[in-house]
Design an enzyme around this catalytic site. Structure first.
Site, PDB file in Angstrom:
ATOM      1  N   PHE A 128       1.055  -1.109   0.008  1.00 15.25           N
ATOM      2  CA  PHE A 128      -0.195   0.113  -0.112  1.00 15.25           C
ATOM      3  C   PHE A 128       0.962   1.285  -0.083  1.00 15.25           C
ATOM      4  O   PHE A 128       1.819   1.291   0.693  1.00 15.25           O
ATOM      5  CB  PHE A 128      -0.676   0.062   1.237  1.00 15.25           C
ATOM      6  CG  PHE A 128      -1.932   0.917   1.115  1.00 15.25           C
ATOM      7  CD1 PHE A 128      -3.125   0.716   0.356  1.00 15.25           C
ATOM      8  CD2 PHE A 128      -1.839   2.107   1.754  1.00 15.25           C
ATOM      9  CE1 PHE A 128      -3.960   1.897   0.423  1.00 15.25           C
ATOM     10  CE2 PHE A 128      -2.997   3.415   1.712  1.00 15.25           C
ATOM     11  CZ  PHE A 128      -3.970   2.918   1.139  1.00 15.25           C
ATOM     12  N   ASP A 197       0.739  -4.353   8.812  1.00 19.44           N
ATOM     13  CA  ASP A 197      -0.330  -3.433   8.520  1.00 19.44           C
ATOM     14  C   ASP A 197      -1.684  -4.195   8.411  1.00 19.44           C
ATOM     15  O   ASP A 197      -1.846  -5.068   7.431  1.00 19.44           O
ATOM     16  CB  ASP A 197      -0.253  -2.432   7.358  1.00 19.44           C
ATOM     17  CG  ASP A 197      -1.153  -1.555   6.969  1.00 19.44           C
ATOM     18  OD1 ASP A 197      -2.296  -1.588   7.554  1.00 19.44           O
ATOM     19  OD2 ASP A 197      -0.803  -0.441   6.375  1.00 19.44           O
ATOM     20  N   TYR A 222     -11.761   2.837   9.366  1.00 22.52           N
ATOM     21  CA  TYR A 222     -12.832   3.065   8.649  1.00 22.52           C
ATOM     22  C   TYR A 222     -13.277   1.929   7.614  1.00 22.52           C
ATOM     23  O   TYR A 222     -14.167   2.215   6.747  1.00 22.52           O
ATOM     24  CB  TYR A 222     -12.850   4.678   7.889  1.00 22.52           C
ATOM     25  CG  TYR A 222     -11.491   4.496   7.234  1.00 22.52           C
ATOM     26  CD1 TYR A 222     -11.336   4.092   5.954  1.00 22.52           C
ATOM     27  CD2 TYR A 222     -10.382   5.276   7.796  1.00 22.52           C
ATOM     28  CE1 TYR A 222     -10.021   4.222   5.212  1.00 22.52           C
ATOM     29  CE2 TYR A 222      -9.070   5.400   7.056  1.00 22.52           C
ATOM     30  CZ  TYR A 222      -8.914   4.949   5.931  1.00 22.52           C
ATOM     31  OH  TYR A 222      -7.722   4.990   5.236  1.00 22.52           O
ATOM     32  N   LYS A 223     -12.334   0.908   7.394  1.00 18.07           N
ATOM     33  CA  LYS A 223     -12.797  -0.223   6.687  1.00 18.07           C
ATOM     34  C   LYS A 223     -13.642  -1.120   7.153  1.00 18.07           C
ATOM     35  O   LYS A 223     -14.937  -0.736   7.444  1.00 18.07           O
ATOM     36  CB  LYS A 223     -11.539  -0.764   6.115  1.00 18.07           C
ATOM     37  CG  LYS A 223     -10.827   0.291   5.167  1.00 18.07           C
ATOM     38  CD  LYS A 223      -9.287   0.100   4.784  1.00 18.07           C
ATOM     39  CE  LYS A 223      -8.803   1.071   3.966  1.00 18.07           C
ATOM     40  NZ  LYS A 223      -7.182   0.936   4.059  1.00 18.07           N
ATOM     41  N   ARG A 369     -12.127  -4.444  -8.112  1.00 19.05           N
ATOM     42  CA  ARG A 369     -11.839  -5.137  -7.032  1.00 19.05           C
ATOM     43  C   ARG A 369     -13.345  -4.960  -6.451  1.00 19.05           C
ATOM     44  O   ARG A 369     -14.138  -3.846  -6.180  1.00 19.05           O
ATOM     45  CB  ARG A 369     -11.085  -3.886  -6.079  1.00 19.05           C
ATOM     46  CG  ARG A 369     -10.719  -4.664  -4.757  1.00 19.05           C
ATOM     47  CD  ARG A 369      -9.760  -3.776  -3.980  1.00 19.05           C
ATOM     48  NE  ARG A 369     -10.482  -2.427  -3.649  1.00 19.05           N
ATOM     49  CZ  ARG A 369      -9.943  -1.794  -2.606  1.00 19.05           C
ATOM     50  NH1 ARG A 369      -8.684  -2.241  -2.244  1.00 19.05           N
ATOM     51  NH2 ARG A 369     -10.472  -0.624  -2.252  1.00 19.05           N
TER      52      ARG A 369
HETATM   53  C1  LIG Z   1      -6.504   2.207   4.006  1.00 17.98           C
HETATM   54  C2  LIG Z   1      -5.028   1.553   4.074  1.00 17.98           C
HETATM   55  C3  LIG Z   1      -4.186   2.744   4.715  1.00 17.98           C
HETATM   56  C4  LIG Z   1      -4.785   4.048   5.100  1.00 17.98           C
HETATM   57  O1  LIG Z   1      -4.184   4.907   5.619  1.00 17.98           O
HETATM   58  P1  LIG Z   1      -4.605   6.489   6.362  1.00 17.98           P
HETATM   59  O2  LIG Z   1      -3.417   6.877   6.780  1.00 17.98           O
HETATM   60  O3  LIG Z   1      -5.956   6.264   6.901  1.00 17.98           O
HETATM   61  O4  LIG Z   1      -4.954   6.930   4.965  1.00 17.98           O
HETATM   62  C5  LIG Z   1      -2.932   2.121   5.291  1.00 17.98           C
HETATM   63  N1  LIG Z   1      -2.423   1.213   5.099  1.00 17.98           N
HETATM   64  C6  LIG Z   1      -3.329   0.147   4.294  1.00 17.98           C
HETATM   65  C7  LIG Z   1      -2.916  -1.277   3.814  1.00 17.98           C
HETATM   66  C8  LIG Z   1      -4.299   0.595   3.881  1.00 17.98           C
HETATM   67  O5  LIG Z   1      -5.100  -0.587   3.197  1.00 17.98           O
END
Ligand SMILES: *Cc1c(COP(=O)(O)O)cnc(C)c1O
Length: 410
Positions: A128, A197, A222-223, A369
């Site tokens: 990511f 992560d 938020y996911k 996706r």
């Molecule tokens: C969604 C996501 C993020 C998001 O990070 P933010 O700081 O909340 O924008 C980070 N890492 C992964 C793997 C994600 O899927």
């Protein structure tokens, strides 16, 4: 397929939870892995926090409930403790604060200072973006050296320069899941720490940070946790590291005695030292509702359903003869709660689906996706998704000009 969907829904122990979410009529939502749906209890909880706790309680609300406040000060630790069982951690090992990106920064830097003499942070290309960018930022300040190796060669790349192995458990594009136990063990064998992560895993599948010996972890609120847009994130630090860990964002909320207003920083004992500034109370309140709902459903049941949902979609697509190249692992045990397909028209297909009320998403350059938030999707939804997708493909509907123009946020 509709009959089979009906039977699967009738046997689904989580079916009744669908009505605990706000889901717009005519929409099938396959993007709960990007922004989870709104729990019906959230607006009421926010209203209460705003009107009663803020409006009436004013600054008194910061105080713990025992002393007549609304307990705002305890929210980061209290909600962290509720997330802990979802990721296989002890309650005092998780805290809610900042964004995932900021928590990555804090924990990467902390890991580097725990491995003096080692500067490399190892990750994989295609991780990511924010994970890679946060390593970059530290590298630009001379604090880290970024090293990338494809997932098959990560173990070989773990040499005596590596301070930290930083990986995302479920890949955001393909949904492929990494072996947390094996990679954590490999990192430890090389003398490195590991930071996972969990953004695309937590809340959709059981995780075992303790059992795998994980050192550090972060993840999104938020996911699958349904905390709402911009919800605060969480950070995990294994108890054995908590006394030694030093993170660089030494704000006053991470101080041992923030309200002593001392001139010099002294880290709080335990997980509190991960805090930086004033906690975002409204975001925390919304996240608590989402986390409680996921905990009530149970990650084991959610995972079992998620596996059935994705396999059922594959079966329905096959029955309709829809030819799409699978970009996710075909073995359900090797993927998270999503299916990704590779297609040159992936963007236009995702737009054509949205026009039909099926909200999935597109990931550059050619990935369609589809995420399966098991908390609120039904098998009947999945049968419908297969019908829409097959129709969009068969009729060439996706080739229409209206579907090929790119929006800013995909
Ligand atoms: C969604 C996501 C993020 C998001 O990070 P933010 O700081 O909340 O924008 C980070 N890492 C992964 C793997 C994600 O899927």
């Amino acid at each position: 397929m509709r009959d089979e969907a009906r039977a699967l829904d009738a046997a689904d122990p989580l079916a009744r939870f669908r009505e605990r979410f706000v889901l717009p009529a005519g929409v099938i939502y396959l993007d709960g892995n990007s922004l989870g749906a709104l729990p019906k209890a959230t607006p009421g909880r926010l209203e209460q926090v705003v009107r009663d706790e803020w409006g009436d309680g004013l600054i008194r609300s910061w105080n713990p409930r025992e002393s007549g406040g609304a307990g705002w000060i305890d929210l980061p630790r209290m909600i962290g403790a509720k997330i802990a069982p979802l990721i296989g951690a002890a309650p005092h090992e998780v805290i809610v604060c900042d964004s995932t990106s900021v928590n990555l920064f804090k924990l990467i830097a902390a890991a580097l200072s725990m491995r003096p003499g080692r500067k490399a942070v190892l990750s994989e290309p295609g991780n990511f973006p924010t994970d890679l960018y946060m390593i970059d930022g530290l590298a630009r300040h001379g604090l880290a050296e970024r090293r990338l190796a494809p997932r098959e060669r990560l173990a070989d790349a773990l040499d005596a320069d590596v301070a930290l192995l930083l990986l995302t458990h479920t890949h955001y594009k393909t949904g492929a899941v990494l072996d947390m136990a094996a990679l954590t063990a490999a990192a430890h064998e090389a003398g490195a720490l590991v930071l996972w992560d969990l953004s695309h895993s937590a809340g959709a599948m059981p995780l075992d940070c303790a059992g795998c010996g994980v050192d550090l972890a972060v993840g999104c609120g938020y996911k699958y946790l349904n905390g709402g847009p911009g919800s605060p994130a969480y950070a995990f630090v294994a108890e054995r590291h908590q006394a030694a860990i030093e993170q660089p964002l030494t704000g006053w909320f991470g101080h041992a005695a923030p309200f002593a207003f001392a001139d010099d920083y002294a880290p709080a004992p335990g997980i509190d030292r991960l805090l930086c500034g004033t906690p975002p109370v409204l975001g925390l309140a919304a996240l608590e509702v989402g986390v409680e709902l996921i905990a009530e459903m149970g990650v084991d049941r959610l995972y079992a359903k998620s596996r059935k949902l994705s396999e059922f979609l594959r079966k329905c697509l096959a029955a309709r003869g829809a030819a799409l190249e699978l970009a996710s692992p075909s073995d359900v045990a090797q993927r998270g709660s999503q299916l990704s397909f590779r297609h040159e028209g992936a963007y236009a297909i995702s737009q054509a689906l949205i026009a039909r009320g099926v909200i999935g998403d597109f990931r550059d350059p050619d990935i369609l996706r589809l995420g399966f938030a098991p908390a609120y999707l039904s098998f009947a939804d999945i049968a419908e998704v297969a019908r829409h997708l097959a129709e969009v493909l068969a009729g060439g509907e996706w080739r229409r000009a209206a579907f090929t123009e790119r929006a800013l946020v995909t």
